[in-house]
Scaffold this motif. Structure first.
Motif, PDB file in Angstrom:
ATOM      1  N   THR A  84       0.800  -1.227   0.000  1.00 25.79           N
ATOM      2  CA  THR A  84       0.000   0.000   0.000  1.00 25.79           C
ATOM      3  C   THR A  84       0.830   1.274   0.000  1.00 25.79           C
ATOM      4  N   ARG A  85       2.132   1.155   0.244  1.00 25.93           N
ATOM      5  CA  ARG A  85       2.981   2.339   0.380  1.00 25.93           C
ATOM      6  C   ARG A  85       4.295   2.126  -0.357  1.00 25.93           C
ATOM      7  N   PRO A  86       4.970   3.217  -0.787  1.00 26.54           N
ATOM      8  CA  PRO A  86       6.313   3.080  -1.369  1.00 26.54           C
ATOM      9  C   PRO A  86       7.257   2.422  -0.355  1.00 26.54           C
ATOM     10  N   LEU A  87       8.165   1.628  -0.863  1.00 27.70           N
ATOM     11  CA  LEU A  87       9.046   0.840   0.005  1.00 27.70           C
ATOM     12  C   LEU A  87      10.503   1.212  -0.242  1.00 27.70           C
ATOM     13  N   LEU A  88      11.259   1.354   0.841  1.00 26.49           N
ATOM     14  CA  LEU A  88      12.703   1.583   0.775  1.00 26.49           C
ATOM     15  C   LEU A  88      13.406   0.372   1.367  1.00 26.49           C
ATOM     16  N   ILE A  89      14.426  -0.129   0.676  1.00 26.78           N
ATOM     17  CA  ILE A  89      15.132  -1.316   1.143  1.00 26.78           C
ATOM     18  C   ILE A  89      16.638  -1.092   1.068  1.00 26.78           C
ATOM     19  N   PRO A  90      17.430  -1.904   1.775  1.00 24.51           N
ATOM     20  CA  PRO A  90      18.887  -1.821   1.626  1.00 24.51           C
ATOM     21  C   PRO A  90      19.290  -2.178   0.195  1.00 24.51           C
ATOM     22  N   GLY A  91      20.393  -1.618  -0.272  1.00 25.68           N
ATOM     23  CA  GLY A  91      20.866  -1.894  -1.621  1.00 25.68           C
ATOM     24  C   GLY A  91      21.081  -3.382  -1.841  1.00 25.68           C
ATOM     25  N   ARG A  92      20.769  -3.837  -3.032  1.00 26.01           N
ATOM     26  CA  ARG A  92      20.864  -5.270  -3.320  1.00 26.01           C
ATOM     27  C   ARG A  92      22.296  -5.764  -3.374  1.00 26.01           C
ATOM     28  N   ARG A  93      23.265  -4.854  -3.328  1.00 27.31           N
ATOM     29  CA  ARG A  93      24.660  -5.299  -3.224  1.00 27.31           C
ATOM     30  C   ARG A  93      24.972  -5.830  -1.833  1.00 27.31           C
ATOM     31  N   SER A  94      24.154  -5.427  -0.848  1.00 28.96           N
ATOM     32  CA  SER A  94      24.381  -5.878   0.526  1.00 28.96           C
ATOM     33  C   SER A  94      23.700  -7.219   0.759  1.00 28.96           C
ATOM     34  N   MET A  95      24.187  -7.953   1.751  1.00 30.53           N
ATOM     35  CA  MET A  95      23.597  -9.244   2.093  1.00 30.53           C
ATOM     36  C   MET A  95      22.147  -9.070   2.540  1.00 30.53           C
ATOM     37  N   LEU A  96      21.887  -8.037   3.383  1.00 31.49           N
ATOM     38  CA  LEU A  96      20.540  -7.824   3.869  1.00 31.49           C
ATOM     39  C   LEU A  96      19.594  -7.443   2.731  1.00 31.49           C
ATOM     40  N   GLY A  97      20.065  -6.629   1.799  1.00 29.40           N
ATOM     41  CA  GLY A  97      19.230  -6.249   0.670  1.00 29.40           C
ATOM     42  C   GLY A  97      18.793  -7.451  -0.147  1.00 29.40           C
ATOM     43  N   ARG A  98      19.712  -8.369  -0.380  1.00 27.97           N
ATOM     44  CA  ARG A  98      19.372  -9.584  -1.141  1.00 27.97           C
ATOM     45  C   ARG A  98      18.398 -10.459  -0.351  1.00 27.97           C
ATOM     46  N   LYS A  99      18.584 -10.528   0.964  1.00 28.65           N
ATOM     47  CA  LYS A  99      17.658 -11.312   1.788  1.00 28.65           C
ATOM     48  C   LYS A  99      16.247 -10.727   1.731  1.00 28.65           C
ATOM     49  N   ILE A 100      16.138  -9.405   1.797  1.00 30.67           N
ATOM     50  CA  ILE A 100      14.827  -8.755   1.766  1.00 30.67           C
ATOM     51  C   ILE A 100      14.142  -9.011   0.424  1.00 30.67           C
ATOM     52  N   LEU A 101      14.885  -8.878  -0.661  1.00 24.80           N
ATOM     53  CA  LEU A 101      14.294  -9.119  -1.983  1.00 24.80           C
ATOM     54  C   LEU A 101      13.825 -10.559  -2.117  1.00 24.80           C
ATOM     55  N   ASN A 102      14.613 -11.492  -1.620  1.00 31.36           N
ATOM     56  CA  ASN A 102      14.212 -12.908  -1.679  1.00 31.36           C
ATOM     57  C   ASN A 102      12.953 -13.141  -0.842  1.00 31.36           C
ATOM     58  N   TRP A 103      12.877 -12.490   0.317  1.00 30.14           N
ATOM     59  CA  TRP A 103      11.692 -12.649   1.175  1.00 30.14           C
ATOM     60  C   TRP A 103      10.450 -12.087   0.496  1.00 30.14           C
ATOM     61  N   ILE A 104      10.582 -10.902  -0.117  1.00 33.63           N
ATOM     62  CA  ILE A 104       9.448 -10.294  -0.824  1.00 33.63           C
ATOM     63  C   ILE A 104       8.955 -11.220  -1.928  1.00 33.63           C
ATOM     64  N   SER A 105       9.902 -11.799  -2.672  1.00 37.70           N
ATOM     65  CA  SER A 105       9.535 -12.725  -3.751  1.00 37.70           C
ATOM     66  C   SER A 105       8.845 -13.966  -3.205  1.00 37.70           C
ATOM     67  N   SER A 106       9.356 -14.491  -2.081  1.00 35.86           N
ATOM     68  CA  SER A 106       8.772 -15.708  -1.507  1.00 35.86           C
ATOM     69  C   SER A 106       7.357 -15.476  -0.993  1.00 35.86           C
ATOM     70  N   GLN A 107       7.024 -14.227  -0.635  1.00 36.08           N
ATOM     71  CA  GLN A 107       5.692 -13.900  -0.142  1.00 36.08           C
ATOM     72  C   GLN A 107       4.716 -13.568  -1.262  1.00 36.08           C
ATOM     73  N   GLY A 108       5.241 -13.467  -2.482  1.00 39.55           N
ATOM     74  CA  GLY A 108       4.384 -13.126  -3.611  1.00 39.55           C
ATOM     75  C   GLY A 108       3.844 -11.719  -3.565  1.00 39.55           C
ATOM     76  N   LEU A 109       4.576 -10.799  -2.942  1.00 42.26           N
ATOM     77  CA  LEU A 109       4.119  -9.427  -2.787  1.00 42.26           C
ATOM     78  C   LEU A 109       4.424  -8.592  -4.036  1.00 42.26           C
TER      79      LEU A 109
END
Length: 305
Positions: free
Chosen positions: A189-214
Protein backbone atom coordinates in the motif's frame (compact mmCIF):
# COMPACT_ATOMS: atom_id res chain seq x y z
CA UNK A 1 72.55 -17.03 -9.31
CA UNK A 2 73.35 -13.59 -7.87
CA UNK A 3 71.08 -12.01 -5.28
CA UNK A 4 67.80 -10.64 -6.63
CA UNK A 5 67.30 -6.89 -6.63
CA UNK A 6 64.27 -6.45 -4.40
CA UNK A 7 63.30 -3.19 -6.08
CA UNK A 8 62.88 -5.10 -9.34
CA UNK A 9 60.84 -7.72 -7.53
CA UNK A 10 58.74 -4.99 -5.91
CA UNK A 11 57.91 -3.43 -9.28
CA UNK A 12 56.96 -6.85 -10.68
CA UNK A 13 54.74 -7.51 -7.63
CA UNK A 14 52.83 -4.27 -8.17
CA UNK A 15 52.46 -4.90 -11.91
CA UNK A 16 51.11 -8.37 -11.19
CA UNK A 17 48.60 -7.04 -8.64
CA UNK A 18 47.49 -4.21 -10.94
CA UNK A 19 47.30 -6.39 -14.03
CA UNK A 20 49.12 -3.79 -16.11
CA UNK A 21 52.31 -1.75 -16.28
CA UNK A 22 50.28 1.47 -16.31
CA UNK A 23 48.48 0.51 -13.11
CA UNK A 24 51.75 -0.26 -11.33
CA UNK A 25 53.30 2.97 -12.60
CA UNK A 26 50.38 5.00 -11.23
CA UNK A 27 50.58 3.29 -7.83
CA UNK A 28 54.34 3.77 -7.56
CA UNK A 29 54.40 7.27 -9.14
CA UNK A 30 56.88 6.10 -11.77
CA UNK A 31 56.83 6.09 -15.56
CA UNK A 32 55.67 2.93 -17.36
CA UNK A 33 59.07 2.81 -19.10
CA UNK A 34 60.82 2.58 -15.73
CA UNK A 35 58.59 -0.30 -14.59
CA UNK A 36 59.03 -2.15 -17.89
CA UNK A 37 62.80 -1.73 -17.80
CA UNK A 38 63.10 -3.01 -14.22
CA UNK A 39 60.93 -6.06 -14.96
CA UNK A 40 63.06 -6.88 -18.01
CA UNK A 41 66.14 -6.83 -15.78
CA UNK A 42 64.40 -9.20 -13.35
CA UNK A 43 63.40 -11.52 -16.21
CA UNK A 44 67.01 -11.61 -17.36
CA UNK A 45 68.14 -12.47 -13.85
CA UNK A 46 65.52 -15.25 -13.54
CA UNK A 47 66.10 -16.38 -17.14
CA UNK A 48 62.44 -16.47 -18.08
CA UNK A 49 59.38 -14.44 -19.01
CA UNK A 50 57.22 -13.25 -16.12
CA UNK A 51 54.25 -11.88 -18.09
CA UNK A 52 52.28 -12.57 -21.23
CA UNK A 53 49.75 -10.36 -22.96
CA UNK A 54 46.04 -11.03 -22.53
CA UNK A 55 43.86 -8.45 -24.23
CA UNK A 56 44.99 -5.04 -23.05
CA UNK A 57 46.38 -6.38 -19.80
CA UNK A 58 49.11 -8.63 -18.51
CA UNK A 59 48.85 -12.01 -16.82
CA UNK A 60 51.73 -13.83 -15.15
CA UNK A 61 53.30 -16.80 -16.86
CA UNK A 62 53.83 -20.03 -14.94
CA UNK A 63 57.16 -18.66 -13.76
CA UNK A 64 55.49 -15.32 -12.96
CA UNK A 65 52.85 -17.03 -10.81
CA UNK A 66 55.54 -18.83 -8.84
CA UNK A 67 57.54 -15.64 -8.30
CA UNK A 68 54.43 -13.66 -7.39
CA UNK A 69 53.40 -16.14 -4.67
CA UNK A 70 56.74 -15.74 -2.93
CA UNK A 71 56.89 -11.97 -3.53
CA UNK A 72 53.38 -11.55 -2.17
CA UNK A 73 54.25 -13.30 1.07
CA UNK A 74 57.50 -11.35 1.39
CA UNK A 75 56.05 -7.88 0.89
CA UNK A 76 52.91 -8.55 2.90
CA UNK A 77 55.08 -9.73 5.78
CA UNK A 78 57.19 -6.60 5.42
CA UNK A 79 54.05 -4.45 5.55
CA UNK A 80 52.91 -6.24 8.69
CA UNK A 81 56.28 -5.52 10.30
CA UNK A 82 56.01 -1.81 9.49
CA UNK A 83 52.45 -1.67 10.79
CA UNK A 84 53.41 -3.25 14.09
CA UNK A 85 56.43 -0.95 14.47
CA UNK A 86 54.25 2.10 13.72
CA UNK A 87 51.63 1.00 16.26
CA UNK A 88 54.29 0.79 18.94
CA UNK A 89 55.62 4.26 18.12
CA UNK A 90 52.27 5.95 18.63
CA UNK A 91 51.33 7.34 22.04
CA UNK A 92 47.89 5.83 21.40
CA UNK A 93 47.24 2.34 20.09
CA UNK A 94 45.85 2.78 16.57
CA UNK A 95 42.97 0.73 15.18
CA UNK A 96 41.65 1.45 11.68
CA UNK A 97 38.15 0.00 11.33
CA UNK A 98 35.95 -0.25 8.26
CA UNK A 99 32.18 -0.38 8.78
CA UNK A 100 29.75 -1.66 6.16
CA UNK A 101 27.48 1.27 5.41
CA UNK A 102 24.21 -0.64 5.70
CA UNK A 103 24.66 -1.64 9.34
CA UNK A 104 22.93 -0.01 12.29
CA UNK A 105 25.35 2.58 13.60
CA UNK A 106 23.81 2.27 17.06
CA UNK A 107 24.68 -1.44 17.22
CA UNK A 108 28.12 -0.88 15.66
CA UNK A 109 28.81 1.79 18.29
CA UNK A 110 28.02 -0.67 21.07
CA UNK A 111 30.41 -3.21 19.49
CA UNK A 112 33.15 -0.58 19.33
CA UNK A 113 32.64 0.29 23.00
CA UNK A 114 34.10 -3.14 23.76
CA UNK A 115 37.38 -2.12 22.12
CA UNK A 116 37.89 0.87 24.41
CA UNK A 117 38.94 0.57 28.04
CA UNK A 118 40.06 3.29 30.45
CA UNK A 119 43.42 1.64 31.22
CA UNK A 120 44.57 1.70 27.59
CA UNK A 121 45.05 4.66 25.29
CA UNK A 122 43.49 3.75 21.96
CA UNK A 123 42.86 5.81 18.84
CA UNK A 124 40.00 4.54 16.66
CA UNK A 125 39.77 5.62 13.03
CA UNK A 126 36.50 4.50 11.45
CA UNK A 127 35.68 4.44 7.74
CA UNK A 128 32.43 3.56 6.01
CA UNK A 129 31.96 1.84 2.64
CA UNK A 130 30.58 -1.27 0.97
CA UNK A 131 31.66 -4.73 2.09
CA UNK A 132 33.53 -5.30 -1.18
CA UNK A 133 35.47 -2.02 -0.97
CA UNK A 134 36.33 -2.56 2.68
CA UNK A 135 37.54 -6.09 2.00
CA UNK A 136 39.79 -4.79 -0.77
CA UNK A 137 41.24 -2.15 1.57
CA UNK A 138 41.75 -4.79 4.25
CA UNK A 139 43.68 -7.00 1.84
CA UNK A 140 45.85 -3.99 0.94
CA UNK A 141 46.63 -3.36 4.64
CA UNK A 142 44.79 -0.03 4.60
CA UNK A 143 42.45 -1.26 7.35
CA UNK A 144 43.00 -3.41 10.42
CA UNK A 145 39.48 -4.74 10.85
CA UNK A 146 36.03 -4.71 9.25
CA UNK A 147 32.58 -4.86 10.82
CA UNK A 148 30.29 -6.22 8.13
CA UNK A 149 27.00 -8.02 7.54
CA UNK A 150 28.64 -11.02 5.90
CA UNK A 151 31.64 -13.19 6.59
CA UNK A 152 34.43 -14.42 4.33
CA UNK A 153 35.25 -17.66 2.63
CA UNK A 154 38.42 -18.69 4.46
CA UNK A 155 39.43 -20.93 1.57
CA UNK A 156 39.42 -17.94 -0.79
CA UNK A 157 40.80 -15.30 1.59
CA UNK A 158 44.07 -16.65 2.95
CA UNK A 159 45.32 -14.81 6.02
CA UNK A 160 41.94 -13.35 6.98
CA UNK A 161 39.87 -14.35 9.98
CA UNK A 162 36.13 -13.92 10.48
CA UNK A 163 34.18 -14.04 13.74
CA UNK A 164 30.40 -13.75 13.92
CA UNK A 165 29.31 -11.46 16.74
CA UNK A 166 25.59 -12.11 16.45
CA UNK A 167 22.47 -11.36 14.47
CA UNK A 168 19.36 -9.31 15.05
CA UNK A 169 15.80 -9.30 13.70
CA UNK A 170 14.73 -6.93 10.95
CA UNK A 171 11.54 -4.84 10.82
CA UNK A 172 9.66 -2.57 8.46
CA UNK A 173 9.01 0.95 9.80
CA UNK A 174 6.93 3.97 8.82
CA UNK A 175 5.58 7.26 10.15
CA UNK A 176 2.15 6.39 8.76
CA UNK A 177 1.24 2.72 9.38
CA UNK A 178 -1.81 1.47 7.50
CA UNK A 179 -4.51 0.64 10.08
CA UNK A 180 -6.64 -2.36 9.28
CA UNK A 181 -4.23 -3.77 6.67
CA UNK A 182 -2.35 -6.78 8.06
CA UNK A 183 1.36 -7.36 7.65
CA UNK A 184 2.84 -8.12 5.14
CA UNK A 185 -0.03 -7.11 2.80
CA UNK A 186 0.35 -3.52 4.02
CA UNK A 187 3.73 -3.34 2.25
CA UNK A 188 1.82 -3.18 -1.05
CA UNK A 189 0.00 0.00 0.00
CA UNK A 190 2.98 2.34 0.38
CA UNK A 191 6.31 3.08 -1.37
CA UNK A 192 9.05 0.84 0.01
CA UNK A 193 12.70 1.58 0.77
CA UNK A 194 15.13 -1.32 1.14
CA UNK A 195 18.89 -1.82 1.63
CA UNK A 196 20.87 -1.89 -1.62
CA UNK A 197 20.86 -5.27 -3.32
CA UNK A 198 24.66 -5.30 -3.22
CA UNK A 199 24.38 -5.88 0.53
CA UNK A 200 23.60 -9.24 2.09
CA UNK A 201 20.54 -7.82 3.87
CA UNK A 202 19.23 -6.25 0.67
CA UNK A 203 19.37 -9.58 -1.14
CA UNK A 204 17.66 -11.31 1.79
CA UNK A 205 14.83 -8.76 1.77
CA UNK A 206 14.29 -9.12 -1.98
CA UNK A 207 14.21 -12.91 -1.68
CA UNK A 208 11.69 -12.65 1.17
CA UNK A 209 9.45 -10.29 -0.82
CA UNK A 210 9.54 -12.72 -3.75
CA UNK A 211 8.77 -15.71 -1.51
CA UNK A 212 5.69 -13.90 -0.14
CA UNK A 213 4.38 -13.13 -3.61
CA UNK A 214 4.12 -9.43 -2.79
CA UNK A 215 3.70 -6.77 -5.48
CA UNK A 216 5.55 -3.90 -3.86
CA UNK A 217 6.55 -0.48 -5.16
CA UNK A 218 10.25 -0.12 -4.36
CA UNK A 219 10.87 3.62 -4.32
CA UNK A 220 14.57 3.33 -3.57
CA UNK A 221 17.54 1.24 -2.48
CA UNK A 222 19.98 2.70 0.04
CA UNK A 223 23.44 1.58 1.11
CA UNK A 224 23.33 4.00 4.04
CA UNK A 225 20.82 3.00 6.75
CA UNK A 226 20.61 6.50 8.26
CA UNK A 227 19.89 8.07 4.87
CA UNK A 228 17.18 5.47 4.18
CA UNK A 229 15.50 6.30 7.49
CA UNK A 230 15.66 10.07 6.86
CA UNK A 231 14.28 9.70 3.33
CA UNK A 232 11.56 7.36 4.56
CA UNK A 233 10.41 9.85 7.19
CA UNK A 234 10.42 12.71 4.68
CA UNK A 235 8.37 10.81 2.09
CA UNK A 236 6.21 8.76 4.49
CA UNK A 237 7.53 5.57 2.96
CA UNK A 238 7.99 2.18 4.59
CA UNK A 239 11.66 1.37 5.19
CA UNK A 240 13.77 -1.45 6.56
CA UNK A 241 15.87 -1.25 9.73
CA UNK A 242 17.08 -3.33 12.63
CA UNK A 243 14.38 -4.21 15.15
CA UNK A 244 16.71 -3.62 18.09
CA UNK A 245 17.14 -0.39 20.01
CA UNK A 246 15.08 1.76 17.65
CA UNK A 247 11.80 2.27 19.47
CA UNK A 248 12.99 4.80 22.06
CA UNK A 249 15.14 6.84 19.71
CA UNK A 250 12.49 7.14 17.02
CA UNK A 251 9.49 8.13 19.11
CA UNK A 252 10.07 11.82 18.48
CA UNK A 253 9.67 11.20 14.73
CA UNK A 254 6.48 9.18 15.32
CA UNK A 255 8.06 6.17 13.64
CA UNK A 256 6.19 2.92 14.30
CA UNK A 257 6.99 -0.68 13.53
CA UNK A 258 4.87 -1.94 10.62
CA UNK A 259 5.94 -5.57 10.94
CA UNK A 260 8.84 -7.78 11.97
CA UNK A 261 10.38 -10.58 9.92
CA UNK A 262 10.85 -13.94 11.61
CA UNK A 263 13.09 -15.51 8.95
CA UNK A 264 15.42 -12.65 7.96
CA UNK A 265 18.20 -11.47 10.25
CA UNK A 266 20.93 -8.87 9.94
CA UNK A 267 24.29 -10.45 10.75
CA UNK A 268 27.29 -8.78 12.35
CA UNK A 269 30.80 -10.10 11.65
CA UNK A 270 34.29 -8.84 12.33
CA UNK A 271 36.95 -9.61 9.73
CA UNK A 272 40.63 -8.92 10.31
CA UNK A 273 44.06 -9.82 8.96
CA UNK A 274 46.41 -12.20 10.71
CA UNK A 275 48.69 -9.53 12.13
CA UNK A 276 45.83 -8.12 14.19
CA UNK A 277 45.33 -11.32 16.20
CA UNK A 278 47.55 -9.89 18.95
CA UNK A 279 45.94 -6.43 18.95
CA UNK A 280 44.28 -6.11 22.39
CA UNK A 281 41.25 -4.20 21.08
CA UNK A 282 40.58 -6.84 18.42
CA UNK A 283 40.93 -9.57 21.02
CA UNK A 284 38.39 -7.85 23.27
CA UNK A 285 35.83 -7.59 20.46
CA UNK A 286 36.29 -11.22 19.38
CA UNK A 287 36.05 -12.56 22.93
CA UNK A 288 33.19 -10.33 24.12
CA UNK A 289 29.81 -11.78 25.01
CA UNK A 290 27.27 -9.91 22.88
CA UNK A 291 24.27 -12.01 23.92
CA UNK A 292 22.81 -8.95 25.64
CA UNK A 293 23.11 -6.94 22.42
CA UNK A 294 22.04 -9.63 19.97
CA UNK A 295 19.21 -11.87 21.26
CA UNK A 296 20.18 -14.51 18.70
CA UNK A 297 23.84 -14.91 19.62
CA UNK A 298 26.06 -15.84 16.68
CA UNK A 299 28.77 -18.45 16.61
CA UNK A 300 32.39 -18.19 15.56
CA UNK A 301 32.91 -19.04 11.92
CA UNK A 302 36.69 -18.83 11.73
CA UNK A 303 38.47 -18.11 14.99
CA UNK A 304 42.19 -17.43 15.13
CA UNK A 305 44.31 -19.93 16.94
Amino acid sequence: MAHINYNHLYYFWHACRAGSIAGAAETLSLTPQTITGQIKVLEARLQGKLFRRQGRGLVPTELGQLVFRYADRMFMLGQEMLDIVNYRKESHLLLDIGVADGLSKQLVSKVLETAVIAEEKIHLRCFESTHEMLLEQLSQHKLDMIISDCSIDATQQEGLFSVKLGECPVSFWSTQPQPGVPFPACLETRPLLIPGRRSMLGRKILNWISSQGLQVDILGEFDDAALMKAFGVQHHAIFVASALGQQDGWQRDAIAEVGRLDTVFEEYHVIFVGRMIQHPAVQRICRADFSGLFPRQGTDEKKPA
